[in-house]
Design a protein around this motif. Structure first.
Motif, short mmCIF file in Angstrom:
data_model
loop_
_atom_site.label_atom_id
_atom_site.label_comp_id
_atom_site.label_asym_id
_atom_site.label_seq_id
_atom_site.Cartn_x
_atom_site.Cartn_y
_atom_site.Cartn_z
N ARG A 29 1.18 11.52 -1.70
CA ARG A 29 0.56 11.80 -0.41
C ARG A 29 1.62 11.81 0.67
O ARG A 29 2.75 11.40 0.46
CB ARG A 29 -0.48 10.74 -0.07
CG ARG A 29 0.13 9.36 -0.18
CD ARG A 29 -0.73 8.30 0.40
NE ARG A 29 -0.24 6.99 0.00
CZ ARG A 29 0.90 6.46 0.39
NH1 ARG A 29 1.69 7.11 1.20
NH2 ARG A 29 1.28 5.28 -0.02
N THR A 30 1.22 12.25 1.83
CA THR A 30 2.11 12.16 2.98
C THR A 30 1.76 10.88 3.72
O THR A 30 0.83 10.17 3.35
CB THR A 30 1.90 13.36 3.91
OG1 THR A 30 0.58 13.26 4.43
CG2 THR A 30 2.08 14.66 3.17
N THR A 31 2.50 10.57 4.75
CA THR A 31 2.22 9.35 5.51
C THR A 31 1.28 9.63 6.69
O THR A 31 1.18 8.85 7.60
CB THR A 31 3.52 8.73 6.04
OG1 THR A 31 4.20 9.73 6.80
CG2 THR A 31 4.40 8.24 4.93
N SER A 32 0.59 10.77 6.64
CA SER A 32 -0.29 11.12 7.76
C SER A 32 -1.53 10.23 7.76
O SER A 32 -1.87 9.59 6.77
CB SER A 32 -0.69 12.58 7.66
OG SER A 32 -1.43 12.76 6.46
N GLU A 33 -2.19 10.25 8.85
CA GLU A 33 -3.40 9.46 9.01
C GLU A 33 -4.49 9.97 8.07
O GLU A 33 -4.63 11.15 7.85
CB GLU A 33 -3.87 9.58 10.47
CG GLU A 33 -5.16 8.88 10.75
CD GLU A 33 -5.69 9.24 12.13
OE1 GLU A 33 -6.87 9.03 12.35
OE2 GLU A 33 -4.89 9.74 12.96
N SER A 34 -5.25 9.04 7.52
CA SER A 34 -6.39 9.46 6.71
C SER A 34 -7.39 8.34 6.67
O SER A 34 -7.06 7.18 6.90
CB SER A 34 -5.95 9.79 5.29
OG SER A 34 -5.59 8.61 4.61
N GLY A 35 -8.64 8.66 6.40
CA GLY A 35 -9.62 7.62 6.14
C GLY A 35 -9.24 6.95 4.84
O GLY A 35 -8.84 7.61 3.88
N ALA A 36 -9.33 5.59 4.83
CA ALA A 36 -8.84 4.87 3.66
C ALA A 36 -9.62 5.24 2.41
O ALA A 36 -9.11 5.21 1.31
CB ALA A 36 -8.94 3.37 3.90
N GLY A 37 -10.88 5.59 2.57
CA GLY A 37 -11.70 5.86 1.39
C GLY A 37 -11.61 7.29 0.91
O GLY A 37 -12.19 7.63 -0.10
N SER A 38 -10.91 8.13 1.64
CA SER A 38 -10.92 9.55 1.30
C SER A 38 -10.13 9.86 0.03
O SER A 38 -9.28 9.09 -0.37
CB SER A 38 -10.34 10.37 2.45
OG SER A 38 -8.99 10.01 2.67
N ARG B 211 0.83 -1.21 0.00
CA ARG B 211 0.00 0.00 0.00
C ARG B 211 0.87 1.26 0.00
O ARG B 211 0.41 2.32 -0.42
CB ARG B 211 -0.95 0.01 1.20
CG ARG B 211 -0.25 0.32 2.52
CD ARG B 211 -1.20 0.80 3.61
NE ARG B 211 -2.09 -0.27 4.08
CZ ARG B 211 -2.79 -0.19 5.20
NH1 ARG B 211 -2.72 0.89 5.95
NH2 ARG B 211 -3.57 -1.17 5.59
N ASN B 212 2.08 1.13 0.48
CA ASN B 212 2.97 2.30 0.56
C ASN B 212 3.29 2.86 -0.83
O ASN B 212 3.71 4.00 -0.95
CB ASN B 212 4.28 1.94 1.27
CG ASN B 212 4.06 1.43 2.69
OD1 ASN B 212 2.92 1.21 3.10
ND2 ASN B 212 5.15 1.23 3.42
N PHE B 213 3.12 2.01 -1.85
CA PHE B 213 3.45 2.45 -3.21
C PHE B 213 2.21 2.89 -3.99
O PHE B 213 2.30 3.29 -5.14
CB PHE B 213 4.13 1.30 -3.99
CG PHE B 213 5.24 0.65 -3.22
CD1 PHE B 213 6.41 1.36 -2.96
CD2 PHE B 213 5.13 -0.64 -2.74
CE1 PHE B 213 7.44 0.78 -2.25
CE2 PHE B 213 6.16 -1.23 -2.03
CZ PHE B 213 7.31 -0.52 -1.78
N ALA B 214 1.02 2.73 -3.38
CA ALA B 214 -0.23 3.04 -4.09
C ALA B 214 -0.75 4.39 -3.63
O ALA B 214 -0.29 4.95 -2.63
CB ALA B 214 -1.25 1.94 -3.80
N ALA B 215 -1.71 4.88 -4.37
CA ALA B 215 -2.36 6.12 -3.95
C ALA B 215 -3.16 5.86 -2.68
O ALA B 215 -3.58 4.73 -2.42
CB ALA B 215 -3.27 6.62 -5.06
N SER B 216 -3.38 6.88 -1.91
CA SER B 216 -4.08 6.75 -0.63
C SER B 216 -5.44 6.08 -0.82
O SER B 216 -6.25 6.52 -1.63
CB SER B 216 -4.25 8.15 -0.03
OG SER B 216 -4.94 8.06 1.17
N GLY B 217 -5.65 4.99 -0.09
CA GLY B 217 -6.95 4.32 -0.14
C GLY B 217 -7.20 3.49 -1.38
O GLY B 217 -8.27 2.92 -1.53
#
Lengths: 391, 278
Positions: B269-278, B102-108
């Motif tokens: 993206r940054t590595t900050s917390e986010s909702g996975a679906g956002s 997941r670290n290589f994919a877009a957020s969510g």
């Protein structure tokens, strides 16, 4: 074909005698060695390679098989003929029989406040090797100097090595990676064996010229159907060995090599080889003379302690670990250590080269690094530096 | 349950983060040694074995799994604070695991593919090893770990000695057991020369190239191996995928897969917390 052979009981053979053996005689020899109580091993075809294995008879040998070797590549193919020894050494070496990859040195059980030690040397049937190559015998001679003939012999090595019966077979078909003629370790052999075979196949048929190198070798051959050695076979042997030497295209220039490496410890070539070197240790583990090992103690939950010895390598980071870290942290320093020891400082330590020219480190390096090429490159660079200095 | 204060055995706790449980089950796989081990330590917390959970502090904590949620990022701090020795086990805990892709994919991106309602998830954008969050006393690699090595680590910590867990290549295990090299014989794409030993060269002994389950060996030259495997016919994509499995975020494998053209981590993206679906 054995009409000229007197009954075995009347034969009086001794060391230095030469006889002729037909292929059935080789099968008979394996049986006789088994009868004499030996665990008989030799080259076999397994997993697409010619490797040491157990011999029940001559049918277990690589009859009809050939190998093709180049830096980083190996293959065997079926040539469908009668020749049993028309190949060069594979990835396994006889080192593993005398100096196994893992060996328990001692085991201690806890009894209350004391420990009871068991450091017995296991008792094994003596080994007979049928089909070692001359370079492999040369390698065992090198190992003997390290593990048997020094101030502190290894009792487990000595127990396995002493009493081993060796039938060597001279080389008629060196691989492209072989360079034993540069190291004086083949393709022929003149001593250090119980029996030396030369496989011949020409108008006179498929047969073996056998030279007897020990009294027990004479005893074994006396129990096998054989004929008197003939000058025609001796002549065929010389021609075959000459052809082997000519066919051995890879060479290592040994004149001045020990000094060359010692004065080139800062040569930039070490950085070049480090770009390619995987530090995977394959070269040292296939090498028939590399003897480095790691000794470590382990405990179990009952408090019992086992001291194990396992093969190790100067390419391991842990191998040179002292307090604070490894002494040889870079690949360049580790490759330099290996090659300089093998070809140079081995002389200071054991009065011999550590290399027998078997070519295993070249074939079995996954990226095909060639120790003879590296030596040449260091030599070229040394000459260039010398020219630079003289200007 | 109240701990028995007369029991002087050291305590062992087993903790799970983002993982498949395979590594902690290796402990239960130690069938022959399990009773002796259970006699030598008091198993204080191990939910795959017992619902009993004794309060800390713990002498040895085995930690499985990676940090993928904000809650777990806090929980690992508590585990560390209550553990005398903390040992991470397996590729998830030591390198972020396969979920580290997941670290290589877009957020969510992956959550959206897997979950019908990813908006209910509260996860981090990254899967990171335990060592990125707290001090780790020993890392035991593997996917899964080798149970023999697990026992060795536990008995070493109990005896106060250094575990015998070599960092050298899988090649040494092939050579020790007499397995013929697949790279040299068949030009197989095998990560053995750059992969840490410990599995006993399981895959090569069965004719399959090494997958790199145990992560990079302690001096892995991934660039040279890649050049050679490319010469043997492997494409950059195949090689990048080889380095992008269970230990994709181990630095040596990560750098090589990027060098072969695979996506870099944290592209957009940054590595900050986010909702996975956002």
């Amino acid at each position: 074909m054995s009409t000229t052979t007197p009954p075995p009981s009347e034969v009086s053979l001794r060391r230095g005698d030469v006889v002729r053996l037909w292929p059935e005689g080789l099968d008979g020899l394996i049986g006789v060695l088994r009868d004499m109580g030996y665990d008989v091993k030799g080259p076999t075809v397994r997993d697409g390679a010619i490797v040491p294995g157990r011999l029940d008879g001559a049918h277990d040998l690589p009859v009809g098989w050939r190998d093709e070797q180049s830096p980083g590549r190996y293959a065997v193919h079926w040539a469908n003929d009668e020749l049993a020894f028309s190949w060069a050494v594979g990835p396994g070496s006889w080192k593993a029989e005398f100096f196994p990859a893992a060996q328990v040195q001692w085991h201690a059980e806890r009894h209350g406040d004391t420990y009871r030690f068991n450091e017995s040397v296991e008792s094994l049937r003596p080994l007979a090797i049928v089909g070692a190559r001359p370079c492999e015998l040369a390698a065992l001679d090198v190992l003997d100097r390290v593990l048997r003939d020094g101030a502190l012999p290894d009792p487990r090595y000595v127990a396995r090595r002493d009493g081993a019966f060796v039938v060597v077979v001279e080389c008629a078909r060196p691989a492209s990676t072989c360079f034993c003629s540069s190291m004086g370790a083949g393709p022929g052999i003149e001593g250090g064996f119980d029996l030396a075979l030369t496989e011949l196949s020409d108008a006179d048929g498929h047969r073996y010229l056998v030279r007897i190198g020990s009294e027990r070798g004479a005893l074994a051959i006396a129990r096998v159907d054989h004929e008197q050695g003939l000058d025609v076979d001796r002549a065929a042997r010389v021609i075959q060995l000459d052809a082997s030497v000519v066919g051995m295209t890879r060479q290592l220039e040994t004149d001045g090599l020990a000094e060359l490496l010692v004065r080139n410890q800062e040569n930039p070539r070490w950085l070049d080889v480090a770009e390619r070197c995987l530090s995977c240790a394959n070269c040292t583990l296939v090498c028939p003379t590399c003897f480095c090992s790691d000794v470590h103690d382990t405990t179990d939950v009952t408090g019992a302690v086992t001291r194990n010895r396992t093969w190790s390598s100067c390419f391991d980071l842990d191998h040179s670990f002292l307090h604070g870290g490894p002494v040889r942290a870079s690949s360049s320093s580790r490759y330099r250590q290996w090659m300089t020891h093998k070809l140079s400082t081995w002389w200071d330590q054991f009065d011999t080269s550590g290399c027998v020219g078997c070519g295993r480190c070249i074939t079995w390096c996954p990226v095909g690094i060639d120790i003879t090429d590296e030596a040449k490159a260091i030599g070229r660079s040394d000459r260039a530096l010398a020219v630079g200095r003289s200007r | 349950m109240t701990p028995d204060t007369r029991d002087s055995r050291p305590t062992l706790a087993v903790w799970k983060f983002a993982s498949c449980d395979g590594c902690q089950l290796s402990l239960l796989d130690c069938e022959d040694e399990l009773l002796a081990l259970a006699g030598a330590v008091r198993i204080a917390h191990f939910t795959e074995m017992s619902r009993t959970s004794l309060p800390g502090p713990y002498d040895i904590s085995l930690v499985e799994g990676s940090i993928t949620t904000p809650d777990d990022a806090l929980r690992i701090q508590e585990v560390r604070a209550s553990s005398r020795h903390l040992v991470t086990i397996g590729a998830c805990a030591t390198a972020g695991g396969v979920q580290g892709l997941r670290n290589f994919a877009a957020s969510g991106e992956y959550a959206g593919l897997v979950y019908a309602h990813p908006e209910y998830l509260r996860t981090l954008d990254t899967s990171t090893p335990i060592s990125a969050h707290v001090k780790v006393d020993f890392e035991l690699h593997g996917c899964p770990i080798d149970r023999g090595q697990l026992l060795e680590v536990l008995t070493a910590f109990l005896a106060g000695r250094r575990p015998v867990v070599p960092g050298h290549s899988v090649c040494q295990e092939c050579k020790s057991r007499g397995t013929v090299c697949l790279v040299v014989r068949d030009a197989t794409s095998c990560l053995g020369p750059v992969t840490r030993s410990g599995c006993g060269a399981l895959c090569p002994s069965l004719g399959r190239g090494c997958f790199g389950c145990f992560g990079p060996s302690d001096s892995a030259n991934t660039a040279s191996l890649s050049r050679q495997l490319a010469e043997h016919g492997a494409s950059d994509l195949e090689l990048a995928r080889l380095f992008r499995t269970f230990n994709a975020n181990a630095p040596e494998f990560l750098h090589q897969s990027v060098a072969l053209g695979a996506a870099s981590p944290g592209r957009d993206r940054t590595t900050s917390e986010s909702g996975a679906g956002s």
